[in-house]
Design a protein around this motif. Structure first.
Motif, PDB file in Angstrom:
ATOM      1  N   HIS A  13       0.861  -1.196   0.000  1.00  0.00           N
ATOM      2  CA  HIS A  13       0.000   0.000   0.000  1.00  0.00           C
ATOM      3  C   HIS A  13       0.891   1.238   0.000  1.00  0.00           C
ATOM      4  O   HIS A  13       1.831   1.329   0.791  1.00  0.00           O
ATOM      5  CB  HIS A  13      -0.928  -0.008   1.218  1.00  0.00           C
ATOM      6  N   PRO A  14       0.628   2.210  -0.872  1.00  0.00           N
ATOM      7  CA  PRO A  14       1.534   3.354  -1.009  1.00  0.00           C
ATOM      8  C   PRO A  14       1.460   4.401   0.103  1.00  0.00           C
ATOM      9  O   PRO A  14       2.334   5.256   0.182  1.00  0.00           O
ATOM     10  CB  PRO A  14       1.122   3.975  -2.347  1.00  0.00           C
ATOM     11  N   HIS A  15       0.443   4.357   0.954  1.00  0.00           N
ATOM     12  CA  HIS A  15       0.275   5.403   1.966  1.00  0.00           C
ATOM     13  C   HIS A  15       0.379   4.833   3.381  1.00  0.00           C
ATOM     14  O   HIS A  15      -0.376   3.949   3.759  1.00  0.00           O
ATOM     15  CB  HIS A  15      -1.085   6.091   1.806  1.00  0.00           C
ATOM     16  N   GLN A  18      -0.764   8.288   9.208  1.00  0.00           N
ATOM     17  CA  GLN A  18      -0.401   9.652   9.589  1.00  0.00           C
ATOM     18  C   GLN A  18      -0.966   9.939  10.968  1.00  0.00           C
ATOM     19  O   GLN A  18      -2.069   9.515  11.284  1.00  0.00           O
ATOM     20  CB  GLN A  18      -1.003  10.662   8.607  1.00  0.00           C
ATOM     21  N   TRP A 121     -10.599   7.513   4.303  1.00  0.00           N
ATOM     22  CA  TRP A 121      -9.582   7.490   5.350  1.00  0.00           C
ATOM     23  C   TRP A 121     -10.023   6.516   6.424  1.00  0.00           C
ATOM     24  O   TRP A 121     -11.167   6.562   6.885  1.00  0.00           O
ATOM     25  CB  TRP A 121      -9.401   8.880   5.953  1.00  0.00           C
ATOM     26  N   PHE A 131      -5.056   6.508   7.716  1.00  0.00           N
ATOM     27  CA  PHE A 131      -4.362   6.368   6.441  1.00  0.00           C
ATOM     28  C   PHE A 131      -5.383   6.452   5.314  1.00  0.00           C
ATOM     29  O   PHE A 131      -6.532   6.046   5.470  1.00  0.00           O
ATOM     30  CB  PHE A 131      -3.542   5.072   6.367  1.00  0.00           C
ATOM     31  N   PRO A 132      -4.953   6.999   4.149  1.00  0.00           N
ATOM     32  CA  PRO A 132      -5.858   7.122   3.009  1.00  0.00           C
ATOM     33  C   PRO A 132      -5.779   5.895   2.106  1.00  0.00           C
ATOM     34  O   PRO A 132      -4.740   5.229   2.032  1.00  0.00           O
ATOM     35  CB  PRO A 132      -5.319   8.352   2.281  1.00  0.00           C
ATOM     36  N   LEU A 133      -6.891   5.624   1.426  1.00  0.00           N
ATOM     37  CA  LEU A 133      -6.915   4.540   0.450  1.00  0.00           C
ATOM     38  C   LEU A 133      -8.138   4.680  -0.436  1.00  0.00           C
ATOM     39  O   LEU A 133      -9.085   5.400  -0.102  1.00  0.00           O
ATOM     40  CB  LEU A 133      -6.911   3.176   1.135  1.00  0.00           C
TER      41      LEU A 133
END
Length: 159
Positions: A13-15, A18, A121, A131-133
């Motif tokens: 997963h790229p993100h 946070q 999120w 985290f976003p997706l």
């Protein structure tokens, strides 16, 4: 949060998670902190399946209410899960339950209403982390089906 970050990284997963300045224990708090619509918050609701005491995770939009009868049609009879059950089964406290990286894998359902957004999120294991997706990433990350498990939204009030 480290468990969630490791699971996201392992699945490419790229993100990463946070940390927010303020707690995001509710969908509204998360939306306010992120400057997004409350529906873009992928909230995690835990139920307790009555037949075997397994956790059932429903991931839905922050602006929707889960319809327990619809959930039961997919997984059998469920009841409310208290904070102790949630912590024991997921490894997360209420307000920080991530859709993945649970201590004991739950039965998971993803509500199709999330698909109306390009980005959502989700909680990342701590009340201050998210985290976003893309909603379709939830299926890839959890292996869960996309189903209809929410109450119908109320019609707009007449003017």
């Amino acid at each position: 949060m480290q468990r969630v970050a490791a699971a996201l990284q392992a699945q490419g997963h790229p993100h990463m998670p946070q940390m927010l300045d303020d707690a995001a224990r509710t969908a509204q708090q998360a939306a306010d902190a992120l400057g997004i619509l409350v529906g873009q918050v992928a909230k995690s609701i835990i139920f307790r399946r009555k037949s075997d005491d397994v956790a059932v995770l429903v991931v839905t939009s922050g602006d929707r209410r889960v319809d327990e009868k619809k959930v039961e049609a997919h997984v059998g009879k469920v009841g409310r899960a208290d904070a102790e059950f949630v912590k024991a089964r997921t490894g997360f406290s209420i307000g920080g339950v991530s859709p993945l990286a649970h201590a004991t894998p739950p039965v998971t359902l993803i509500d199709r209403d999330l698909l109306r957004f390009d980005v959502v999120w989700a909680a990342a294991g701590h009340p201050h982390s998210v985290f976003p997706l893309h909603p379709n990433d939830l299926t890839r990350l959890t292996g869960a089906p996309v189903v209809d498990v929410v109450q119908e939204p109320a019609p707009p009030a007449a003017a």
